[in-house]
Design a protein around this motif. Structure first.
Motif, PDB file in Angstrom:
ATOM      1  N   ASP A   1      33.371  54.344  34.548  1.00 56.18           N
ATOM      2  CA  ASP A   1      34.694  54.420  33.893  1.00 56.18           C
ATOM      3  C   ASP A   1      35.728  53.695  34.596  1.00 56.18           C
ATOM      4  OD1 ASP A   1      33.529  56.140  31.782  1.00 56.18           O
ATOM      5  OD2 ASP A   1      34.157  57.924  32.904  1.00 56.18           O
ATOM      6  N   LYS A   2      36.016  53.914  35.610  1.00 57.48           N
ATOM      7  CA  LYS A   2      37.090  52.882  36.517  1.00 57.48           C
ATOM      8  C   LYS A   2      36.816  51.476  36.623  1.00 57.48           C
ATOM      9  CE  LYS A   2      39.512  56.416  38.308  1.00 57.48           C
ATOM     10  NZ  LYS A   2      40.752  56.782  37.654  1.00 57.48           N
ATOM     11  N   ILE A   3      35.492  51.168  36.544  1.00 53.66           N
ATOM     12  CA  ILE A   3      35.301  49.730  36.465  1.00 53.66           C
ATOM     13  C   ILE A   3      35.713  49.330  35.144  1.00 53.66           C
ATOM     14  CG2 ILE A   3      33.520  47.982  36.206  1.00 53.66           C
ATOM     15  CD1 ILE A   3      32.253  49.288  38.596  1.00 53.66           C
ATOM     16  N   ARG A   4      35.576  49.867  33.871  1.00 54.02           N
ATOM     17  CA  ARG A   4      35.778  49.596  32.636  1.00 54.02           C
ATOM     18  C   ARG A   4      37.231  49.576  32.375  1.00 54.02           C
ATOM     19  NH1 ARG A   4      30.871  53.154  30.842  1.00 54.02           N
ATOM     20  NH2 ARG A   4      29.242  51.559  30.873  1.00 54.02           N
ATOM     21  N   ASP A   5      38.055  50.750  32.951  1.00 53.92           N
ATOM     22  CA  ASP A   5      39.520  50.710  32.938  1.00 53.92           C
ATOM     23  C   ASP A   5      40.107  49.495  33.575  1.00 53.92           C
ATOM     24  OD1 ASP A   5      41.597  51.918  32.293  1.00 53.92           O
ATOM     25  OD2 ASP A   5      41.837  52.534  34.386  1.00 53.92           O
ATOM     26  N   TYR A   6      39.517  49.203  34.765  1.00 50.58           N
ATOM     27  CA  TYR A   6      40.132  47.858  35.586  1.00 50.58           C
ATOM     28  C   TYR A   6      39.890  46.729  34.679  1.00 50.58           C
ATOM     29  CZ  TYR A   6      41.250  44.761  39.246  1.00 50.58           C
ATOM     30  OH  TYR A   6      41.944  43.652  40.050  1.00 50.58           O
ATOM     31  N   ASN A   7      38.760  46.758  34.055  1.00 51.78           N
ATOM     32  CA  ASN A   7      38.263  45.415  33.419  1.00 51.78           C
ATOM     33  C   ASN A   7      39.491  45.165  32.233  1.00 51.78           C
ATOM     34  OD1 ASN A   7      37.364  43.170  32.370  1.00 51.78           O
ATOM     35  ND2 ASN A   7      35.483  44.261  31.142  1.00 51.78           N
ATOM     36  N   ASN A   8      39.719  46.321  31.358  1.00 48.48           N
ATOM     37  CA  ASN A   8      40.497  46.377  30.048  1.00 48.48           C
ATOM     38  C   ASN A   8      41.984  46.076  30.731  1.00 48.48           C
ATOM     39  OD1 ASN A   8      38.500  46.960  28.362  1.00 48.48           O
ATOM     40  ND2 ASN A   8      38.971  49.198  28.620  1.00 48.48           N
TER      41      ASN A   8
ATOM     42  N   SER B   1      42.906  44.220  33.539  1.00 41.96           N
ATOM     43  CA  SER B   1      42.853  42.766  33.870  1.00 41.96           C
ATOM     44  C   SER B   1      42.894  41.913  32.599  1.00 41.96           C
ATOM     45  CB  SER B   1      42.003  42.552  34.672  1.00 41.96           C
ATOM     46  OG  SER B   1      40.608  42.662  34.060  1.00 41.96           O
ATOM     47  N   LYS B   2      42.167  42.216  31.425  1.00 37.76           N
ATOM     48  CA  LYS B   2      42.335  41.514  30.216  1.00 37.76           C
ATOM     49  C   LYS B   2      43.729  41.637  29.835  1.00 37.76           C
ATOM     50  CE  LYS B   2      37.450  41.342  29.313  1.00 37.76           C
ATOM     51  NZ  LYS B   2      36.518  42.300  28.233  1.00 37.76           N
ATOM     52  N   THR B   3      44.307  42.547  29.616  1.00 38.13           N
ATOM     53  CA  THR B   3      45.825  42.764  29.097  1.00 38.13           C
ATOM     54  C   THR B   3      46.797  42.154  29.803  1.00 38.13           C
ATOM     55  OG1 THR B   3      46.079  45.093  29.836  1.00 38.13           O
ATOM     56  CG2 THR B   3      45.173  44.953  27.800  1.00 38.13           C
ATOM     57  N   SER B   4      46.640  42.359  31.188  1.00 34.23           N
ATOM     58  CA  SER B   4      47.771  41.630  32.122  1.00 34.23           C
ATOM     59  C   SER B   4      47.266  40.294  32.306  1.00 34.23           C
ATOM     60  CB  SER B   4      47.718  42.521  33.621  1.00 34.23           C
ATOM     61  OG  SER B   4      46.655  42.099  34.302  1.00 34.23           O
ATOM     62  N   GLY B   5      46.204  39.427  32.285  1.00 38.10           N
ATOM     63  CA  GLY B   5      46.002  38.321  32.382  1.00 38.10           C
ATOM     64  C   GLY B   5      45.697  37.680  33.806  1.00 38.10           C
ATOM     65  N   GLY B   6      45.589  38.732  34.875  1.00 37.86           N
ATOM     66  CA  GLY B   6      45.355  38.614  36.271  1.00 37.86           C
ATOM     67  C   GLY B   6      45.031  39.760  36.920  1.00 37.86           C
ATOM     68  N   ILE B   7      45.747  39.660  38.098  1.00 32.19           N
ATOM     69  CA  ILE B   7      45.821  40.976  39.103  1.00 32.19           C
ATOM     70  C   ILE B   7      46.419  42.056  38.499  1.00 32.19           C
ATOM     71  CG2 ILE B   7      46.298  41.677  41.376  1.00 32.19           C
ATOM     72  CD1 ILE B   7      44.438  39.279  41.408  1.00 32.19           C
ATOM     73  N   VAL B   8      45.593  43.116  38.322  1.00 31.11           N
ATOM     74  CA  VAL B   8      46.120  44.417  38.028  1.00 31.11           C
ATOM     75  C   VAL B   8      47.205  45.257  38.835  1.00 31.11           C
ATOM     76  CG1 VAL B   8      45.456  46.815  37.263  1.00 31.11           C
ATOM     77  CG2 VAL B   8      44.168  44.878  36.748  1.00 31.11           C
ATOM     78  N   ASP B   9      48.398  45.529  38.343  1.00 31.10           N
ATOM     79  CA  ASP B   9      49.356  46.168  39.296  1.00 31.10           C
ATOM     80  C   ASP B   9      49.870  45.277  40.258  1.00 31.10           C
ATOM     81  OD1 ASP B   9      48.975  48.490  37.651  1.00 31.10           O
ATOM     82  OD2 ASP B   9      47.520  49.425  38.885  1.00 31.10           O
ATOM     83  N   ALA B  10      49.958  44.067  39.857  1.00 32.12           N
ATOM     84  CA  ALA B  10      50.524  43.183  41.173  1.00 32.12           C
ATOM     85  C   ALA B  10      52.085  43.054  41.126  1.00 32.12           C
ATOM     86  CB  ALA B  10      50.119  41.765  40.889  1.00 32.12           C
ATOM     87  N   GLY B  11      52.901  43.629  41.922  1.00 36.54           N
ATOM     88  CA  GLY B  11      54.326  43.668  42.047  1.00 36.54           C
ATOM     89  C   GLY B  11      54.978  42.285  42.355  1.00 36.54           C
ATOM     90  N   ALA B  12      56.409  42.625  42.379  1.00 37.98           N
ATOM     91  CA  ALA B  12      57.114  41.356  42.768  1.00 37.98           C
ATOM     92  C   ALA B  12      56.977  40.864  44.306  1.00 37.98           C
ATOM     93  CB  ALA B  12      58.686  41.871  42.590  1.00 37.98           C
ATOM     94  N   ALA B  13      56.416  41.698  45.111  1.00 40.61           N
ATOM     95  CA  ALA B  13      56.183  41.183  46.456  1.00 40.61           C
ATOM     96  C   ALA B  13      54.864  40.343  46.398  1.00 40.61           C
ATOM     97  CB  ALA B  13      55.807  42.691  47.347  1.00 40.61           C
TER      98      ALA B  13
END
Length: 107
Positions: free
Chosen positions: A47-54, A56-68
């Motif tokens: 479930d976590k892998i599928r959630d991360y895959n979804n 990453s597809k919506t964000s178009g890159g790294i998930v939860d990548a901040g300004a830093a």
């Protein structure tokens, strides 16, 4: 005599059928176990892998990548461009080899 042969043939046929049924039941048991619900830890992991895959597809890159992260990435790209003479770092460089001019030397 014919009846005796018929019983022998039926016993051979019966053993072949029983062997086939045992093999098929063994195989189907394995397949049914795979179709059952997964172990809770495995299910959570998938479930976590599928959630991360979804995500990453919506964000178009790294998930939860901040300004830093973006700042650090741009600094590293700038350093690499300065070290290697600029250009597009995403594209693979084109390498062209020229044929050397060889001259025959007289002895």
């Amino acid at each position: 005599m014919a009846l005796h042969r018929l019983f022998q043939l039926s016993s051979v046929l019966r053993s072949a059928v029983s062997l086939t049924l045992r093999r098929n039941i063994g195989l189907s048991a394995v397949l049914f176990n795979r179709a059952k619900e997964l172990d809770p830890v495995q299910k959570l992991f998938l479930d976590k892998i599928r959630d991360y895959n979804n995500k990453s597809k919506t964000s178009g890159g790294i998930v939860d990548a901040g300004a830093a992260y973006q700042k650090n990435l741009s600094e590293e790209v700038t350093k690499l461009q300065r070290l290697y003479g600029g250009g597009d770092l995403i594209k693979f460089p084109e390498v062209k080899f020229t044929e050397p001019k060889l001259e025959e030397v007289a002895k």
